[in-house]
Design a protein around this motif. Structure first.
Motif, short mmCIF file in Angstrom:
data_model
loop_
_atom_site.label_atom_id
_atom_site.label_comp_id
_atom_site.label_asym_id
_atom_site.label_seq_id
_atom_site.Cartn_x
_atom_site.Cartn_y
_atom_site.Cartn_z
N SER A 17 0.84 -1.19 0.00
CA SER A 17 0.00 0.00 0.00
C SER A 17 0.87 1.24 0.00
CB SER A 17 -0.91 0.00 1.23
OG SER A 17 -1.71 1.16 1.27
N GLY A 18 0.73 2.06 -1.05
CA GLY A 18 1.48 3.30 -1.13
C GLY A 18 2.90 3.16 -1.61
N THR A 19 3.29 2.00 -2.05
CA THR A 19 4.64 1.80 -2.56
C THR A 19 4.70 2.21 -4.03
OG1 THR A 19 4.15 -0.50 -3.16
CG2 THR A 19 5.06 -0.10 -0.97
N ASN A 20 5.87 2.10 -4.62
CA ASN A 20 6.05 2.42 -6.04
C ASN A 20 6.74 1.24 -6.70
OD1 ASN A 20 6.22 3.67 -8.50
ND2 ASN A 20 7.89 5.05 -7.92
N ILE A 21 5.94 0.26 -7.13
CA ILE A 21 6.51 -0.93 -7.74
C ILE A 21 6.33 -0.86 -9.26
CG2 ILE A 21 6.11 -2.33 -5.70
CD1 ILE A 21 3.73 -3.59 -7.11
N SER A 22 7.19 -1.57 -9.96
CA SER A 22 7.20 -1.54 -11.42
C SER A 22 6.56 -2.81 -11.99
CB SER A 22 8.65 -1.45 -11.93
OG SER A 22 9.37 -2.61 -11.58
N GLU A 23 6.41 -2.84 -13.30
CA GLU A 23 5.90 -4.03 -13.97
C GLU A 23 6.83 -5.21 -13.74
OE1 GLU A 23 3.82 -4.78 -18.26
OE2 GLU A 23 5.87 -4.01 -18.29
N ARG A 24 8.13 -4.94 -13.66
CA ARG A 24 9.09 -6.00 -13.37
C ARG A 24 8.85 -6.58 -11.99
NH1 ARG A 24 13.20 -3.04 -13.23
NH2 ARG A 24 13.16 -2.80 -10.97
N ASP A 25 8.55 -5.72 -11.01
CA ASP A 25 8.24 -6.19 -9.66
C ASP A 25 7.02 -7.11 -9.67
OD1 ASP A 25 10.32 -4.69 -8.46
OD2 ASP A 25 9.04 -2.90 -8.47
N LEU A 26 6.02 -6.75 -10.44
CA LEU A 26 4.81 -7.57 -10.52
C LEU A 26 5.10 -8.94 -11.09
CD1 LEU A 26 2.20 -4.93 -11.75
CD2 LEU A 26 2.40 -5.92 -9.47
N ASN A 27 5.99 -9.00 -12.08
CA ASN A 27 6.35 -10.29 -12.65
C ASN A 27 7.13 -11.15 -11.66
OD1 ASN A 27 5.12 -9.88 -15.16
ND2 ASN A 27 6.90 -8.75 -15.93
N VAL A 28 7.95 -10.51 -10.81
CA VAL A 28 8.64 -11.25 -9.76
C VAL A 28 7.64 -11.81 -8.76
CG1 VAL A 28 10.24 -11.04 -7.82
CG2 VAL A 28 10.80 -9.97 -10.00
N ILE A 29 6.67 -10.98 -8.35
CA ILE A 29 5.63 -11.43 -7.43
C ILE A 29 4.85 -12.58 -8.04
CG2 ILE A 29 3.49 -10.74 -6.28
CD1 ILE A 29 4.69 -7.92 -6.04
N GLY A 30 4.62 -12.51 -9.36
CA GLY A 30 3.86 -13.54 -10.04
C GLY A 30 4.50 -14.90 -10.01
N MET A 31 5.80 -14.97 -9.74
CA MET A 31 6.50 -16.26 -9.71
C MET A 31 6.49 -16.90 -8.33
SD MET A 31 7.10 -16.54 -12.80
CE MET A 31 7.99 -18.10 -12.70
N LEU A 32 5.91 -16.24 -7.33
CA LEU A 32 5.83 -16.85 -6.00
C LEU A 32 4.92 -18.07 -6.07
CD1 LEU A 32 5.48 -13.63 -3.80
CD2 LEU A 32 7.45 -15.16 -3.95
N PRO A 33 5.43 -19.24 -5.73
CA PRO A 33 4.69 -20.48 -5.98
C PRO A 33 3.50 -20.72 -5.08
CG PRO A 33 6.72 -20.96 -4.79
CD PRO A 33 6.77 -19.50 -5.14
N ARG A 34 3.41 -20.05 -3.91
CA ARG A 34 2.34 -20.33 -2.96
C ARG A 34 1.44 -19.12 -2.70
NH1 ARG A 34 5.52 -23.88 1.72
NH2 ARG A 34 6.38 -25.47 0.31
#
Length: 329
Positions: free
Chosen positions: A189-206
């Motif tokens: 909340s209130g952070t500044n994440i990039s599209e690259r960050d979202l793709n990293v989050i998307g690889m979290l297996p659980r």
């Protein structure tokens, strides 16, 4: 049967005024295991210093300015759950707290580092509210430089992570930020994440729950990584600048509940989300609402057993065949 106050194991008050008037020296509550209050007062220092059995402490006060709690709040050797509202702040402990499993607290930018979080080696749930370094009496101050949050992958047992940033702060993640592989719930909340960050989050297996509240400010989100968000069930996305959201066939295979909030520029819900069970739209444009309706009709034409439930929050949507229903999340 009357139980002497000093033998209490659980004590919870909506207001701390009554607790201050108890005819008892609070340091005598040596059997107390659970304490929940809304306001800290000086006599509670004795509870923290003398109680060897306390496992859970909740100080739920919220507001401003920030009040510092005493460092002996870390003293109980068996403390497992510490939850502090954003009215209060406590400096990190000097020693490792190996029993601590839940921590919710306000932190300064200088404390958002590996050296601090390593003091909680078995933490499972971490919630931090990041405030700037202004003095409590100063109003209208702000962080001078953007805060780069540290990596969290060294917290091997972490399952829930929540990061909220004060509106006066600017925070971002490192260029190659990593998360614990066992993370199940993530809220930014209130952070500044990039599209690259979202793709990293998307690889979290659980990962099963993801909440992005004013955290992504890009105009395009193209989920390009193979097999992104494999177990994600619930997604909340608040992105005022997002114009285009491209989702491939192999992404979000388990997603069932989608909440879009203040997506003022987004015109369509990705068409590949026909398997959703519910969509909640809050403060979104009418074209986005219309695309959700199209998904609902598509799902019906495909004869799914369960209907797609749609909840619309905000200005009334003018639709002569309004079929949206309420969804409890």
């Amino acid at each position: 049967m009357f139980v002497p106050l000093k033998l209490l194991r659980v004590l919870a008050f909506d207001t701390s005024i009554f607790l201050q008037r108890l005819p008892l020296h609070l340091g005598d509550l040596v059997f107390l295991r659970y304490l929940s209050i809304t306001q800290w007062f000086q006599e509670l220092d004795d509870v923290m210093s003398n109680n060897p059995n306390l496992q859970t402490l909740v100080v739920s006060g919220n507001g401003a300015p920030t009040i510092h709690l005493p460092s002996n709040i870390w003293t109980p050797p068996h403390l497992r759950h510490l939850k502090i509202g954003n009215l209060y702040m406590v400096y990190p402990p000097h020693e490792d707290k190996k029993n601590l499993q839940t921590l919710s607290w306000v932190v300064r930018p200088i404390h958002c580092r590996k050296e601090v979080y390593n003091k909680f080696p078995d933490i499972k749930e971490l919630k931090i509210f990041l405030k700037d370094d202004i003095e409590p009496s100063h109003i209208g101050g702000c962080c001078r430089n953007p805060i780069i949050l540290d990596h969290f992958d060294y917290l091997k047992g972490l399952e829930k992570l929540s990061i909220s940033v004060s509106i006066r702060c600017s925070a971002a993640l490192p260029e190659q930020c990593m998360y614990p592989s066992g993370l199940k719930k993530l809220k930014l909340s209130g952070t500044n994440i990039s599209e690259r960050d979202l793709n990293v989050i998307g690889m979290l297996p659980r990962l099963m729950v993801l909440k992005l509240e004013n955290a992504f400010h890009g105009t395009v989100w193209n989920t390009v990584a193979n097999g992104g968000f494999p177990l994600l069930i619930f997604l909340l996305l608040e992105a005022k600048e997002l114009e285009q959201w491209v989702v491939s066939f192999h992404h979000f295979p388990m997603l069932r509940h989608l909440v879009l909030r203040s997506c003022n520029c987004l015109e369509q819900v990705p068409k590949r989300f026909s398997w959703l069970k519910s969509i909640e739209l809050e403060g979104c444009r009418s074209s986005l609402v219309a695309s959700a309706k199209q998904l609902q009709q598509m799902r019906r034409s495909m004869h799914f057993k369960d209907d797609l439930e749609i909840k619309i929050i905000g200005p009334k949507y003018d639709d002569s065949q309004n079929t949206h229903t309420q969804v409890s999340m």
